[in-house]
Motif scaffolding. Structure first.
Motif, short mmCIF file in Angstrom:
data_model
loop_
_atom_site.label_atom_id
_atom_site.label_comp_id
_atom_site.label_asym_id
_atom_site.label_seq_id
_atom_site.Cartn_x
_atom_site.Cartn_y
_atom_site.Cartn_z
N ALA A 186 -9.58 26.81 29.01
CA ALA A 186 -9.31 25.75 28.04
C ALA A 186 -10.28 25.83 26.87
CB ALA A 186 -9.43 24.38 28.71
N SER A 187 -9.76 25.51 25.69
CA SER A 187 -10.57 25.56 24.48
C SER A 187 -10.01 24.61 23.45
CB SER A 187 -10.58 26.98 23.90
OG SER A 187 -11.14 26.99 22.61
N THR A 227 -12.31 14.55 6.90
CA THR A 227 -12.83 15.91 7.04
C THR A 227 -14.36 15.89 7.10
OG1 THR A 227 -10.93 16.78 5.82
CG2 THR A 227 -12.86 18.21 5.99
N GLU A 228 -14.98 15.12 6.23
CA GLU A 228 -16.44 15.01 6.25
C GLU A 228 -16.92 14.44 7.57
OE1 GLU A 228 -17.19 12.63 2.79
OE2 GLU A 228 -16.96 14.32 1.42
N MET A 229 -16.18 13.47 8.09
CA MET A 229 -16.54 12.87 9.36
C MET A 229 -16.51 13.91 10.48
SD MET A 229 -14.98 9.38 10.92
CE MET A 229 -13.77 9.89 12.11
N LEU A 230 -15.48 14.73 10.49
CA LEU A 230 -15.39 15.78 11.52
C LEU A 230 -16.50 16.80 11.36
CD1 LEU A 230 -11.58 16.52 11.87
CD2 LEU A 230 -13.08 15.34 13.47
N HIS A 263 -14.15 15.16 22.00
CA HIS A 263 -12.91 15.88 21.68
C HIS A 263 -11.72 14.93 21.54
CE1 HIS A 263 -15.34 19.39 22.61
NE2 HIS A 263 -14.46 20.03 21.86
N GLN A 264 -11.72 13.84 22.29
CA GLN A 264 -10.66 12.86 22.13
C GLN A 264 -10.75 12.18 20.76
OE1 GLN A 264 -11.26 10.52 25.70
NE2 GLN A 264 -9.67 11.65 26.79
N VAL A 265 -11.97 11.83 20.35
CA VAL A 265 -12.16 11.25 19.02
C VAL A 265 -11.72 12.24 17.95
CG1 VAL A 265 -13.92 10.48 17.36
CG2 VAL A 265 -13.96 9.63 19.71
N THR A 266 -12.08 13.51 18.12
CA THR A 266 -11.67 14.55 17.17
C THR A 266 -10.16 14.61 17.05
OG1 THR A 266 -13.66 15.84 17.57
CG2 THR A 266 -11.78 17.02 16.67
N GLU A 267 -9.46 14.57 18.19
CA GLU A 267 -7.99 14.60 18.16
C GLU A 267 -7.43 13.39 17.42
OE1 GLU A 267 -5.89 17.01 19.02
OE2 GLU A 267 -7.39 18.32 19.91
N LEU A 268 -8.05 12.22 17.61
CA LEU A 268 -7.59 11.02 16.90
C LEU A 268 -7.81 11.15 15.39
CD1 LEU A 268 -8.75 8.24 19.36
CD2 LEU A 268 -6.39 8.90 18.84
N GLU A 328 -20.74 15.63 30.50
CA GLU A 328 -19.35 16.08 30.37
C GLU A 328 -18.48 14.96 29.78
OE1 GLU A 328 -15.60 18.00 32.81
OE2 GLU A 328 -17.39 17.40 33.93
N GLU A 329 -18.78 13.73 30.12
CA GLU A 329 -18.01 12.61 29.58
C GLU A 329 -18.17 12.53 28.05
OE1 GLU A 329 -16.82 8.02 30.64
OE2 GLU A 329 -18.59 8.87 31.57
N ILE A 330 -19.36 12.83 27.56
CA ILE A 330 -19.59 12.88 26.11
C ILE A 330 -18.70 13.96 25.51
CG2 ILE A 330 -21.26 13.46 24.30
CD1 ILE A 330 -23.43 12.29 26.21
N PHE A 331 -18.65 15.11 26.14
CA PHE A 331 -17.82 16.22 25.68
C PHE A 331 -16.35 15.81 25.59
CE2 PHE A 331 -15.26 20.01 26.65
CZ PHE A 331 -15.76 20.93 25.74
N VAL A 332 -15.85 15.15 26.62
CA VAL A 332 -14.46 14.70 26.65
C VAL A 332 -14.21 13.69 25.54
CG1 VAL A 332 -12.72 13.45 28.00
CG2 VAL A 332 -14.13 15.20 29.10
N MET A 333 -15.06 12.68 25.44
CA MET A 333 -14.86 11.64 24.43
C MET A 333 -14.95 12.21 23.01
SD MET A 333 -16.64 8.20 25.93
CE MET A 333 -18.09 8.94 26.67
#
Length: 140
Positions: free
Chosen positions: A132-133, A103-106, A65-70, A58-63
């Motif tokens: 949540a999604s 974009t490619e990175m994402l 998504h946080q990286v994605t937001e950044l 779950e921590e991987i999942f959180v991180m």
């Protein structure tokens, strides 16, 4: 640049602001130098992973998504530069190329989720996050 030139520029800067340059210079004698850790606020950044279950992935999942937001914030920053500034052609192309790289990175980063987490664990802890999604992300 010579020390005298630097001091003259400091004097000019603070005098133009209506401030006393000596106050700022004497403050430098007491100030601690900044380091990478504090400037980037790494302690804060690394403390933002709050999980709801005991599943390790779950921590991987959180991180992720946080990286994605950044990264999305990086893209928005570049888009603001394009739309709010009068850029010459070279800078405009550079900004567009940056957005393309982000974009490619994402697009390729989803492998972290697909191959980096146990599928059954993901499906179990993901249910605890309903409704949540990532689609609720204002940046997305």
């Amino acid at each position: 640049m010579k020390k005298e030139d630097i001091l003259a520029k400091i004097d000019e800067k603070y005098e133009n602001l209506g401030e006393n340059p000596e106050t700022y210079l004497s403050g430098l004698l007491q100030a601690k130098p900044i380091n990478y850790w504090d400037y980037i606020q790494v302690d804060t950044l690394l403390s933002l992973q709050k999980t709801r279950t005991d599943f390790e992935d779950e921590e991987i999942f959180v991180m992720y998504h946080q990286v994605t937001e950044l990264v999305l914030k990086l893209m928005i920053h570049e888009l603001k530069q394009i739309t709010l500034k009068d850029l010459d052609e070279t800078k405009l192309i550079d900004k567009i190329q940056r957005i393309t790289r982000y974009t490619e990175m994402l697009m390729t980063s989803f492998d972290v989720m697909r191959n980096g987490m146990d599928y059954d664990d993901y499906n179990t802890f993901r249910a605890t996050l309903a409704p949540a999604s990532g689609f609720q992300s204002a940046q997305f």
